[in-house]
Design a protein around this motif. Structure first.
Motif, PDB file in Angstrom:
ATOM      1  N   GLY A   1       0.832  -1.206   0.000  1.00  0.00           N
ATOM      2  CA  GLY A   1       0.000   0.000   0.000  1.00  0.00           C
ATOM      3  C   GLY A   1       0.866   1.254   0.000  1.00  0.00           C
ATOM      4  O   GLY A   1       0.599   2.214  -0.722  1.00  0.00           O
ATOM      5  N   THR A   2       1.895   1.235   0.816  1.00  0.00           N
ATOM      6  CA  THR A   2       2.791   2.395   0.902  1.00  0.00           C
ATOM      7  C   THR A   2       3.401   2.717  -0.460  1.00  0.00           C
ATOM      8  O   THR A   2       3.462   3.881  -0.868  1.00  0.00           O
TER       9      THR A   2
ATOM     10  N   ASP B   1      -6.634   7.704   0.830  1.00  0.00           N
ATOM     11  CA  ASP B   1      -5.998   6.432   1.179  1.00  0.00           C
ATOM     12  C   ASP B   1      -7.142   5.516   1.623  1.00  0.00           C
ATOM     13  O   ASP B   1      -7.690   5.677   2.703  1.00  0.00           O
TER      14      ASP B   1
ATOM     15  N   TYR C   1      -8.023  -0.681   3.776  1.00  0.00           N
ATOM     16  CA  TYR C   1      -8.928  -1.252   4.794  1.00  0.00           C
ATOM     17  C   TYR C   1     -10.389  -0.843   4.598  1.00  0.00           C
ATOM     18  O   TYR C   1     -11.250  -1.295   5.352  1.00  0.00           O
TER      19      TYR C   1
ATOM     20  N   LYS D   1      -5.034  -6.455   1.179  1.00  0.00           N
ATOM     21  CA  LYS D   1      -6.034  -6.161   2.202  1.00  0.00           C
ATOM     22  C   LYS D   1      -7.395  -6.509   1.599  1.00  0.00           C
ATOM     23  O   LYS D   1      -7.500  -7.469   0.835  1.00  0.00           O
TER      24      LYS D   1
HETATM   25  C1  LIG Z   1      -2.047  -0.755   5.320  1.00  0.00           C
HETATM   26  C2  LIG Z   1      -2.200   0.694   5.180  1.00  0.00           C
HETATM   27  C3  LIG Z   1      -1.333   1.455   4.398  1.00  0.00           C
HETATM   28  C4  LIG Z   1      -0.182   0.871   3.637  1.00  0.00           C
HETATM   29  O1  LIG Z   1       0.490  -0.082   4.330  1.00  0.00           O
HETATM   30  P1  LIG Z   1       1.368  -1.234   3.621  1.00  0.00           P
HETATM   31  O2  LIG Z   1       1.729  -2.062   4.807  1.00  0.00           O
HETATM   32  O3  LIG Z   1       2.500  -0.542   2.998  1.00  0.00           O
HETATM   33  O4  LIG Z   1       0.515  -1.952   2.658  1.00  0.00           O
HETATM   34  C5  LIG Z   1      -1.578   2.804   4.309  1.00  0.00           C
HETATM   35  N1  LIG Z   1      -2.605   3.376   4.940  1.00  0.00           N
HETATM   36  C6  LIG Z   1      -3.469   2.673   5.693  1.00  0.00           C
HETATM   37  C7  LIG Z   1      -4.614   3.354   6.353  1.00  0.00           C
HETATM   38  C8  LIG Z   1      -3.299   1.312   5.830  1.00  0.00           C
HETATM   39  O5  LIG Z   1      -4.169   0.598   6.558  1.00  0.00           O
END
Ligand SMILES: *Cc1c(COP(=O)(O)O)cnc(C)c1O
Length: 406
Positions: A82-83, A196, A199, A222
Motif C-alpha cells: 500500500g505504501t 488512502d 482497509y 487487504k
Molecule cells: C495498510 C495501510 C497502508 C499501507 O500499508 P502497507 O503495509 O505498505 O501496505 C496505508 N494506509 C493505511 C490506512 C493502511 O491501513
C-alpha cells in the motif's frame, strides 16, 4: 465460555443482518462487473516480459473503473505494498513547489519518510514539495479550518485517510467523507482530493470515488484481494491523474501499456469476486470481538453496533500482559505459524515495543486475521481481518479465554 459466545451472537444478530445486506449489494455489483466484461478463461492467464496486450489485466482495470465509478484505473502486481502504491501516486502528481495538505492530522506511519515528516533524501520534501496538515477536532474533520485553508487555492492536493490505521480515532464513513468533500468544493474546485482507501473497500456500498474523491488508492493484500491476490496495489480516479501516475509507475512515456502479470490475473479476479464476502466475514469477526469484550468490561472501538468504515477493531486492555496474551492466542489460532509465540520487539520507526500476531498465507496480509499493538498505555490491540467468520470467532473466543484465565 459457550454461554458467553451464545449471548454475544444473540446480541449481534441485527448487526450481522445489516452486514449481510452490504455483502449482497456489493456482490451484485461485482458480479455485474464480471458479466459486463465477459470474463472468460482467456482473462485468467497472464503475460511475461513487457506484458503488452494483457487482456486479463486490461479487463481487471476496466472492472475497477466500473466498481469505483472512475475514468481510469491502475491495478498492478508491481506495487509491492500500500505504501508503495500511495508513494507512486504522490510522486506521480506532485511537482516541486506544490503543497500537499493532510486533513486528518498525520497520515499513516509508513508515509512519514515518503512525505518527509521524517527526513529522507528521497522524500517529497527533498524534491521541494511542502507538506501541511490540519489536525482532527475531537476526532472529526475540522471543517472550518479545512475550508479556510482550501479557499486560498495554493494547495495542489488534499489527502485523506479513510481508515483509522493505527491512530486512536474512528474511520471516516462515506457520509463524513462526502460532507468534507462538499465543503472543500464550495471554496475550491481545482484541488485534487486523494483518499488512502486501505482497509475501506467494500465495507460500505459506496467508495470515496463515488462521492467526490478524484483518486483513491489501496492494497491488494487487504480487503479487495480477499486473501487470494498474493501482492499488488490499485489506484482509481480521473484519467489525467492516472496517466501521470502511470508514467511514474513505469517510466515517462511508457505509461500503463506494459506490466507483466505472470499468471496472477486469476488470483486478482478471484480475490475481487470473493472480496464482498470476505470483507463482511472480517466485519463480523470485529463485531463479535467488540461485543464479547465489551460484555467482559473492556472498552472497544468501534462499539459492536457502531457504523463501520474499515475492518479494524480496537480493544483497550489497560494491561500490557493482557494485550500480549491476547495477541499470542490470536497467533496460536491462525492457520500458519500457530506454533510460533510472538513477543514484543523493537520495530524500526516505533518508539515503543510492538507485538504482532499474523499467521497468514500471504506474508503481511491483514485481510487474514491479525492483531497487534504497541506496548504502551492504554495497551490497545488492533484486530483486523479474518477470512472466515468461524475461524475468527474461534480465535477471538480462545484469545478471550487466554486473558480471562490467568
Ligand atoms: C495498510 C495501510 C497502508 C499501507 O500499508 P502497507 O503495509 O505498505 O501496505 C496505508 N494506509 C493505511 C490506512 C493502511 O491501513
Amino acid at each position: 465460555m459457550n454461554k458467553l459466545i451464545q449471548k454475544t451472537e444473540k446480541q449481534v444478530e441485527d448487526i450481522f443482518k445489516q452486514i449481510d445486506e452490504i455483502e449482497l449489494t456489493n456482490t451484485e455489483r461485482v458480479l455485474k462487473a464480471f458479466s459486463n466484461h465477459k470474463i472468460s478463461e482467456a482473462h485468467l492467464n497472464g503475460t511475461t516480459g513487457y506484458g503488452y496486450g494483457d487482456v486479463g489485466r486490461e479487463a481487471i482495470e476496466s472492472m475497477f473503473c466500473e466498481l469505483f465509478g472512475t475514468e481510469e484505473a491502475l491495478v498492478r502486481t508491481q506495487f509491492i505494498s500500500g505504501t508503495h502504491t500511495i508513494s507512486t501516486t504522490l510522486f506521480g502528481i506532485l511537482r516541486p513547489g506544490d503543497i500537499v495538505l493532510s486533513i486528518n492530522g498525520k497520515p499513516y506511519d509508513t508515509l512519514d519518510e515518503v512525505i518527509g515528516i521524517r527526513e529522507n533524501p528521497s522524500s517529497l520534501k527533498a524534491f521541494g514539495v511542502t507538506y501541511e496538515q490540519i489536525d482532527l477536532k475531537e476526532g472529526l474533520f475540522d471543517l472550518e479550518a479545512i475550508k479556510e485553508r482550501a479557499s486560498k487555492k495554493d494547495i495542489k492536493m488534499i489527502i485523506v485517510q479513510r481508515s483509522r490505521g493505527y491512530a486512536f480515532r474512528k474511520a471516516f464513513t462515506i457520509e463524513e467523507l462526502e460532507e468534507v468533500f462538499k465543503a472543500i468544493r464550495e471554496v475550491n474546485s481545482e484541488v485534487i482530493i486523494m483518499v488512502d482507501n486501505c482497509y475501506g473497500e467494500f465495507v460500505d456500498i459506496k467508495e470515496p470515488t463515488h462521492i467526490g474523491a478524484d483518486i483513491a488508492v489501496g492494497s491488494l493484500i487487504k480487503n479487495i484481494g480477499a486473501g487470494i491476490a498474493p501482492t499488488g496495489g490499485y489506484i482509481v480516479g480521473k484519467k489525467h491523474l492516472i496517466d501521470l501516475i502511470s508514467d511514474r509507475y513505469s517510466a515517462p512515456g511508457l505509461g500503463k501499456e506494459g506490466g507483466a502479470t505472470f499468471g496472477l490475473n486469476r488470483q486478482i479476479l478471484q480475490g475481487l469476486f470473493m472480496a464482498p464476502h470476505t470483507v463482511c466475514q472480517a466485519l463480523k469477526i470485529d463485531v463479535f470481538a467488540s461485543a464479547m469484550l465489551e460484555q467482559l468490561g473492556y472498552e472497544t472501538y468501534p462499539k459492536y453496533d457502531e457504523k463501520r468504515s474499515d475492518i479494524v477493531q480496537m480493544i483497550k486492555f489497560n494491561d500490557a500482559d493482557k494485550l500480549i496474551k491476547f495477541c499470542q492466542a490470536i497467533q496460536a489460532n491462525s492457520p500458519i505459524d500457530s506454533h510460533v509465540v510472538p513477543e514484543p520487539w523493537d520495530m524500526p520507526g516505533y518508539e515503543d515495543k510492538v507485538i504482532m500476531a499474523s499467521g497468514a498465507f500471504t506474508a503481511g496480509s491483514s485481510i487474514e486475521i491479525s492483531c497487534d499493538g504497541p506496548i504502551r498505555p492504554p495497551y490497545i490491540a488492533y484486530l483486523q481481518g479474518g477470512l472466515t467468520y468461524a475461524s475468527g470467532k474461534i480465535a477471538v473466543a480462545n484469545a478471550v479465554k487466554n486473558i480471562e484465565n490467568k
